[in-house]
Design a protein around this motif. Structure first.
Motif, PDB file in Angstrom:
ATOM      1  N   ALA A 143      -5.589  12.225  18.254  1.00 37.97           N
ATOM      2  CA  ALA A 143      -4.822  11.126  17.675  1.00 37.97           C
ATOM      3  C   ALA A 143      -3.868  11.646  16.616  1.00 37.97           C
ATOM      4  CB  ALA A 143      -5.753  10.090  17.074  1.00 37.97           C
ATOM      5  N   ALA A 144      -2.611  11.209  16.678  1.00 34.13           N
ATOM      6  CA  ALA A 144      -1.584  11.705  15.762  1.00 34.13           C
ATOM      7  C   ALA A 144      -1.070  10.650  14.796  1.00 34.13           C
ATOM      8  CB  ALA A 144      -0.397  12.263  16.567  1.00 34.13           C
ATOM      9  N   GLN A 145      -1.062   9.401  15.191  1.00 34.14           N
ATOM     10  CA  GLN A 145      -0.415   8.378  14.369  1.00 34.14           C
ATOM     11  C   GLN A 145      -0.956   7.001  14.715  1.00 34.14           C
ATOM     12  OE1 GLN A 145       3.551   7.258  15.410  1.00 34.14           O
ATOM     13  NE2 GLN A 145       4.138   6.712  13.327  1.00 34.14           N
ATOM     14  N   SER A 146      -1.010   6.143  13.700  1.00 32.72           N
ATOM     15  CA  SER A 146      -1.279   4.721  13.907  1.00 32.72           C
ATOM     16  C   SER A 146      -0.175   3.912  13.240  1.00 32.72           C
ATOM     17  CB  SER A 146      -2.642   4.326  13.326  1.00 32.72           C
ATOM     18  OG  SER A 146      -2.663   4.513  11.909  1.00 32.72           O
ATOM     19  N   MET A 147       0.068   2.724  13.796  1.00 32.38           N
ATOM     20  CA  MET A 147       1.045   1.785  13.234  1.00 32.38           C
ATOM     21  C   MET A 147       0.555   0.366  13.512  1.00 32.38           C
ATOM     22  SD  MET A 147       4.755   3.379  14.364  1.00 32.38           S
ATOM     23  CE  MET A 147       4.508   3.093  16.119  1.00 32.38           C
ATOM     24  N   PHE A 148       0.989  -0.576  12.686  1.00 31.91           N
ATOM     25  CA  PHE A 148       0.744  -1.984  12.979  1.00 31.91           C
ATOM     26  C   PHE A 148       2.039  -2.744  12.773  1.00 31.91           C
ATOM     27  CE2 PHE A 148      -0.618  -6.341  12.522  1.00 31.91           C
ATOM     28  CZ  PHE A 148      -1.641  -6.449  13.450  1.00 31.91           C
ATOM     29  N   TYR A 149       2.448  -3.474  13.806  1.00 31.59           N
ATOM     30  CA  TYR A 149       3.650  -4.302  13.739  1.00 31.59           C
ATOM     31  C   TYR A 149       3.221  -5.767  13.695  1.00 31.59           C
ATOM     32  CZ  TYR A 149       6.927  -0.538  15.096  1.00 31.59           C
ATOM     33  OH  TYR A 149       7.707   0.598  15.147  1.00 31.59           O
ATOM     34  N   ILE A 188       0.878  -1.170   0.000  1.00 27.79           N
ATOM     35  CA  ILE A 188       0.000   0.000   0.000  1.00 27.79           C
ATOM     36  C   ILE A 188       0.912   1.216   0.000  1.00 27.79           C
ATOM     37  CG2 ILE A 188      -1.754   1.311   1.251  1.00 27.79           C
ATOM     38  CD1 ILE A 188      -2.656  -1.305   2.543  1.00 27.79           C
ATOM     39  N   PRO A 189       0.845   2.062  -1.020  1.00 30.42           N
ATOM     40  CA  PRO A 189       1.739   3.226  -1.078  1.00 30.42           C
ATOM     41  C   PRO A 189       1.689   4.053   0.196  1.00 30.42           C
ATOM     42  CG  PRO A 189       0.545   2.978  -3.144  1.00 30.42           C
ATOM     43  CD  PRO A 189      -0.067   2.000  -2.178  1.00 30.42           C
ATOM     44  N   ASN A 190       2.862   4.465   0.647  1.00 32.55           N
ATOM     45  CA  ASN A 190       3.026   5.301   1.835  1.00 32.55           C
ATOM     46  C   ASN A 190       2.508   4.647   3.110  1.00 32.55           C
ATOM     47  OD1 ASN A 190       4.091   7.511   0.286  1.00 32.55           O
ATOM     48  ND2 ASN A 190       1.995   7.956  -0.364  1.00 32.55           N
ATOM     49  N   CYS A 191       2.379   3.322   3.096  1.00 27.85           N
ATOM     50  CA  CYS A 191       1.911   2.603   4.283  1.00 27.85           C
ATOM     51  C   CYS A 191       2.826   1.421   4.596  1.00 27.85           C
ATOM     52  CB  CYS A 191       0.475   2.142   4.088  1.00 27.85           C
ATOM     53  SG  CYS A 191      -0.232   1.272   5.507  1.00 27.85           S
ATOM     54  N   PHE A 192       2.962   0.484   3.637  1.00 31.27           N
ATOM     55  CA  PHE A 192       3.892  -0.630   3.860  1.00 31.27           C
ATOM     56  C   PHE A 192       4.225  -1.293   2.530  1.00 31.27           C
ATOM     57  CE2 PHE A 192       0.397  -3.310   3.125  1.00 31.27           C
ATOM     58  CZ  PHE A 192       0.735  -4.647   3.240  1.00 31.27           C
ATOM     59  N   HIS A 193       5.392  -1.955   2.524  1.00 26.95           N
ATOM     60  CA  HIS A 193       5.912  -2.498   1.264  1.00 26.95           C
ATOM     61  C   HIS A 193       6.565  -3.860   1.503  1.00 26.95           C
ATOM     62  CE1 HIS A 193       5.269   1.382  -0.720  1.00 26.95           C
ATOM     63  NE2 HIS A 193       5.695   1.912   0.416  1.00 26.95           N
ATOM     64  N   PRO A 194       5.762  -4.918   1.660  1.00 23.60           N
ATOM     65  CA  PRO A 194       6.352  -6.254   1.791  1.00 23.60           C
ATOM     66  C   PRO A 194       6.963  -6.700   0.473  1.00 23.60           C
ATOM     67  CG  PRO A 194       3.977  -6.412   1.569  1.00 23.60           C
ATOM     68  CD  PRO A 194       4.293  -4.942   1.668  1.00 23.60           C
ATOM     69  N   ASP A 209      14.993 -12.261   5.849  1.00 24.59           N
ATOM     70  CA  ASP A 209      14.664 -11.169   6.751  1.00 24.59           C
ATOM     71  C   ASP A 209      13.150 -11.143   6.967  1.00 24.59           C
ATOM     72  OD1 ASP A 209      14.141  -8.777   8.071  1.00 24.59           O
ATOM     73  OD2 ASP A 209      15.718  -7.681   7.017  1.00 24.59           O
ATOM     74  N   ALA A 210      12.719 -11.564   8.150  1.00 19.39           N
ATOM     75  CA  ALA A 210      11.290 -11.685   8.433  1.00 19.39           C
ATOM     76  C   ALA A 210      10.566 -10.352   8.323  1.00 19.39           C
ATOM     77  CB  ALA A 210      11.093 -12.272   9.826  1.00 19.39           C
ATOM     78  N   LEU A 211      11.268  -9.259   8.621  1.00 21.63           N
ATOM     79  CA  LEU A 211      10.613  -7.955   8.584  1.00 21.63           C
ATOM     80  C   LEU A 211      10.492  -7.394   7.175  1.00 21.63           C
ATOM     81  CD1 LEU A 211      12.001  -6.237  11.794  1.00 21.63           C
ATOM     82  CD2 LEU A 211       9.775  -7.310  11.428  1.00 21.63           C
ATOM     83  N   LYS A 212      11.160  -7.989   6.210  1.00 19.73           N
ATOM     84  CA  LYS A 212      10.916  -7.608   4.824  1.00 19.73           C
ATOM     85  C   LYS A 212       9.659  -8.301   4.296  1.00 19.73           C
ATOM     86  CE  LYS A 212      15.640  -6.338   3.570  1.00 19.73           C
ATOM     87  NZ  LYS A 212      16.789  -6.593   2.675  1.00 19.73           N
ATOM     88  N   LEU A 213       9.382  -9.478   4.828  1.00 22.24           N
ATOM     89  CA  LEU A 213       8.136 -10.167   4.484  1.00 22.24           C
ATOM     90  C   LEU A 213       6.941  -9.523   5.187  1.00 22.24           C
ATOM     91  CD1 LEU A 213       9.309 -13.894   4.775  1.00 22.24           C
ATOM     92  CD2 LEU A 213       8.746 -12.674   2.667  1.00 22.24           C
ATOM     93  N   TYR A 214       7.170  -9.088   6.403  1.00 20.88           N
ATOM     94  CA  TYR A 214       6.103  -8.504   7.217  1.00 20.88           C
ATOM     95  C   TYR A 214       6.560  -7.162   7.791  1.00 20.88           C
ATOM     96  CZ  TYR A 214       3.416 -12.861   7.165  1.00 20.88           C
ATOM     97  OH  TYR A 214       2.669 -13.949   6.788  1.00 20.88           O
ATOM     98  N   PRO A 215       6.736  -6.148   6.954  1.00 19.21           N
ATOM     99  CA  PRO A 215       7.137  -4.833   7.479  1.00 19.21           C
ATOM    100  C   PRO A 215       5.997  -4.182   8.251  1.00 19.21           C
ATOM    101  CG  PRO A 215       6.591  -4.651   5.176  1.00 19.21           C
ATOM    102  CD  PRO A 215       6.535  -6.124   5.499  1.00 19.21           C
ATOM    103  N   ARG A 216       6.353  -3.260   9.119  1.00 16.01           N
ATOM    104  CA  ARG A 216       5.329  -2.529   9.858  1.00 16.01           C
ATOM    105  C   ARG A 216       4.523  -1.648   8.912  1.00 16.01           C
ATOM    106  NH1 ARG A 216       9.309   1.821  12.963  1.00 16.01           N
ATOM    107  NH2 ARG A 216      10.452   2.446  11.100  1.00 16.01           N
ATOM    108  N   MET A 217       3.293  -1.391   9.272  1.00 11.07           N
ATOM    109  CA  MET A 217       2.435  -0.470   8.526  1.00 11.07           C
ATOM    110  C   MET A 217       2.460   0.889   9.224  1.00 11.07           C
ATOM    111  SD  MET A 217      -0.940  -2.630   7.466  1.00 11.07           S
ATOM    112  CE  MET A 217      -0.835  -4.047   6.374  1.00 11.07           C
TER     113      MET A 217
END
Length: 272
Positions: free
Chosen positions: A106-112, A50-56, A65-73
């Motif tokens: 509210a200023a920011q959301s993230m998903f790890y 999703i542009p500007n959100c996450f790029h697996p 690299d597990a975090l390249k498969l599942y990067p944070r949003m």
């Protein structure tokens, strides 16, 4: 005004703990909702970038690299209604109103996702990134899975909530996916904060915290994390406008053009 109240949500003991230690775990606040949260973010991941959100990336490009498969949003509330719903959910905004003593924004959301094998996150302070003025932010860290020392749970340094922003040094890239780290101050100790799915940890933006690597074989440590200001906030780092009230209405505050006490804050995306 939206559906929240100032006062009466937390006990006097809970508010005192937050004031003294800089953090508070509200047990089971989202126990009934975590399945919906998990399902929606796994659906988003399956749908790809999703542009500007996450790029697996595909597995062959991740090279283990597990975090390249599942990067944070980052900022999923800007692209997803459910993320917005839970960022400004009354259960969270009610607690925040009690902690701030003012209207929360509210200023920011993230998903790890933090799958097995993922690196941890070096110790840091959220205010280093958000640069709220005046005051500091409060984070609401929702455990979507049980989080402990094996699968990459949080560590926190109690009573560092009254510290100024500490200038970081380079983190160890073998264990941290972020690049900079602050030290535990002399006389203080980093302690694990073990949580069950649905628990929400609230902590002050000056509190030093980080996380373990996920050393489990088959356990994700998913978390939905949001950051909040209060109505007195006049400036914030440029990546966070607009802010949102509990009713979903937007609030624009001035951009904090100050380079910050460490001079490196703008080297980052403003979110961590």
């Amino acid at each position: 005004m939206a559906d929240y109240t100032i006062g009466g949500v937390l006990s006097a003991d809970q508010k005192q703990q937050f004031e003294q230690d800089g953090f508070l775990v509200v047990k089971g606040l989202f126990r009934e909702e975590v399945a919906e949260i998990a399902g929606e973010f796994m659906r988003l991941h399956a749908g790809g970038p999703i542009p500007n959100c996450f790029h697996p990336v595909p597995e062959e490009q991740a090279k283990g690299d597990a975090l390249k498969l599942y990067p944070r949003m980052m900022h999923p509330h800007r692209v997803n209604e459910l993320a917005m719903k839970y960022m400004i959910h009354p259960k969270v905004m009610n607690v925040l109103a009690d902690l701030f003593g003012k209207e929360p924004l509210a200023a920011q959301s993230m998903f790890y996702f933090k799958p097995p094998g993922a690196k941890g996150q070096a110790l840091h302070q959220d205010q280093f990134y958000l640069k709220m003025d005046p005051g500091t932010c409060i984070a609401a860290w929702t455990a979507v899975d049980a989080a402990d020392e094996e699968n990459g749970g949080l560590v926190i340094v109690p009573k560092t909530n009254r510290f100024e922003v500490e200038c970081p040094h380079a983190a160890d890239p073998k264990v941290s996916f972020t690049r900079e780290e602050v030290d535990v101050p002399a006389g203080y100790t980093a302690v694990p904060v073990n949580m069950e799915a649905g628990d929400v940890l609230f902590f002050n933006g000056s509190v030093i915290h980080g996380s373990f690597p996920n050393r489990s074989k088959d356990r994700f440590r998913r978390a939905f994390i949001c950051h909040y200001a209060d109505e007195s906030t006049e400036r914030i780092a440029k990546y966070y406008n607009p802010l949102y009230r509990a009713d979903g209405s937007a609030v624009i505050v001035a951009v904090n053009e100050d380079g910050g006490p460490c001079g490196t804050e703008y080297a980052f995306t403003g979110a961590h």
